[in-house]
Design a protein around this motif. Structure first.
Motif, PDB file in Angstrom:
ATOM      1  N   ALA A  47      87.627  11.220  54.042  1.00 16.06           N
ATOM      2  CA  ALA A  47      88.281  11.587  55.312  1.00 16.06           C
ATOM      3  C   ALA A  47      87.988  13.043  55.668  1.00 16.06           C
ATOM      4  O   ALA A  47      87.666  13.351  56.826  1.00 16.06           O
ATOM      5  CB  ALA A  47      89.788  11.350  55.229  1.00 16.06           C
ATOM      6  N   GLU A  48      88.075  13.939  54.683  1.00 14.88           N
ATOM      7  CA  GLU A  48      87.771  15.356  54.976  1.00 14.88           C
ATOM      8  C   GLU A  48      86.293  15.558  55.278  1.00 14.88           C
ATOM      9  O   GLU A  48      85.940  16.383  56.126  1.00 14.88           O
ATOM     10  CB  GLU A  48      88.247  16.254  53.836  1.00 14.88           C
ATOM     11  N   CYS A  49      85.429  14.813  54.594  1.00 16.08           N
ATOM     12  CA  CYS A  49      83.994  14.913  54.885  1.00 16.08           C
ATOM     13  C   CYS A  49      83.695  14.431  56.301  1.00 16.08           C
ATOM     14  O   CYS A  49      82.905  15.053  57.017  1.00 16.08           O
ATOM     15  CB  CYS A  49      83.192  14.117  53.861  1.00 16.08           C
ATOM     16  N   ARG A  50      84.323  13.362  56.704  1.00 17.51           N
ATOM     17  CA  ARG A  50      84.140  12.872  58.088  1.00 17.51           C
ATOM     18  C   ARG A  50      84.606  13.917  59.090  1.00 17.51           C
ATOM     19  O   ARG A  50      83.950  14.148  60.108  1.00 17.51           O
ATOM     20  CB  ARG A  50      84.905  11.568  58.284  1.00 17.51           C
ATOM     21  N   HIS A  51      85.741  14.551  58.803  1.00 16.69           N
ATOM     22  CA  HIS A  51      86.248  15.599  59.694  1.00 16.69           C
ATOM     23  C   HIS A  51      85.246  16.759  59.795  1.00 16.69           C
ATOM     24  O   HIS A  51      85.009  17.291  60.891  1.00 16.69           O
ATOM     25  CB  HIS A  51      87.612  16.095  59.210  1.00 16.69           C
ATOM     26  N   LEU A  52      84.673  17.150  58.661  1.00 15.45           N
ATOM     27  CA  LEU A  52      83.662  18.218  58.670  1.00 15.45           C
ATOM     28  C   LEU A  52      82.459  17.826  59.523  1.00 15.45           C
ATOM     29  O   LEU A  52      81.911  18.658  60.254  1.00 15.45           O
ATOM     30  CB  LEU A  52      83.213  18.552  57.249  1.00 15.45           C
TER      31      LEU A  52
END
Length: 169
Positions: A47-52
């Motif tokens: 989820a954080e990688c997608r946000h990045l």
């Protein structure tokens, strides 16, 4: 002072402040270390990688750069994702590999991490010769000013472990 230790095994089982991920530029998982970290870290890492990808790295994380996310279900506080270079016999990309280690340590410092587990970046499917990869990794960590006190190289197989032992000793 930074202490370098070696461990043979699975980097996802390390109990450290930060685990470095030999990521691909998409940041969305893959094979090898990258896939293992995403599987074991669980949906919070993805989820954080997608946000990045949606915000800072629309074109992907450039080789040699590093960025942190949560560690999700890993026994760490953070995952530091870095994209190593693909080895080329005709094009010297060692400066990019050096940058992976330097930038990862810089991100660790920004986070306040004191213990960091590294894989042997670019020495798997990216084809970097393990002996040279080990030399670059250890020399770069020794030469990089950092507040990280414990750097652990976690090597998946015996060949990689032996290559690092030769350089560390």
């Amino acid at each position: 002072m930074t202490t370098i230790t070696l461990a043979r095994g699975d980097i996802t089982e390390q109990s450290v402040d930060a685990i470095v991920n030999a990521a691909n530029s998409s940041l969305l998982g893959g094979g090898g270390v990258d896939g293992a970290i995403h599987r074991r870290g669980g949906p919070a890492v993805l989820a954080e990688c997608r946000h990045l990808r949606e915000t800072r790295y629309a074109d992907g994380l450039p080789p040699g750069d590093a960025v942190a996310t949560t560690a999700g279900d890993l026994d760490a506080r953070w995952v530091i994702h870095t994209v190593g270079p693909v080895f080329s016999a005709s094009d010297d990309r060692s400066a990019t590999l050096v940058s992976c280690y330097r930038r990862s340590l810089r991100v660790a410092d920004e986070l306040g991490a004191r213990s960091v587990a590294f894989p042997a970046i670019s020495t798997g499917v990216y084809g970097w010769p393990i002996d040279d990869g080990a030399r670059i990794a250890v020399e770069t960590v020794h030469a990089t000013p950092t507040s990280v006190t414990d750097v652990r190289f976690v090597l998946f197989d015996e060949q990689a472990f032996r290559a690092f032992v030769v350089v560390v000793d």
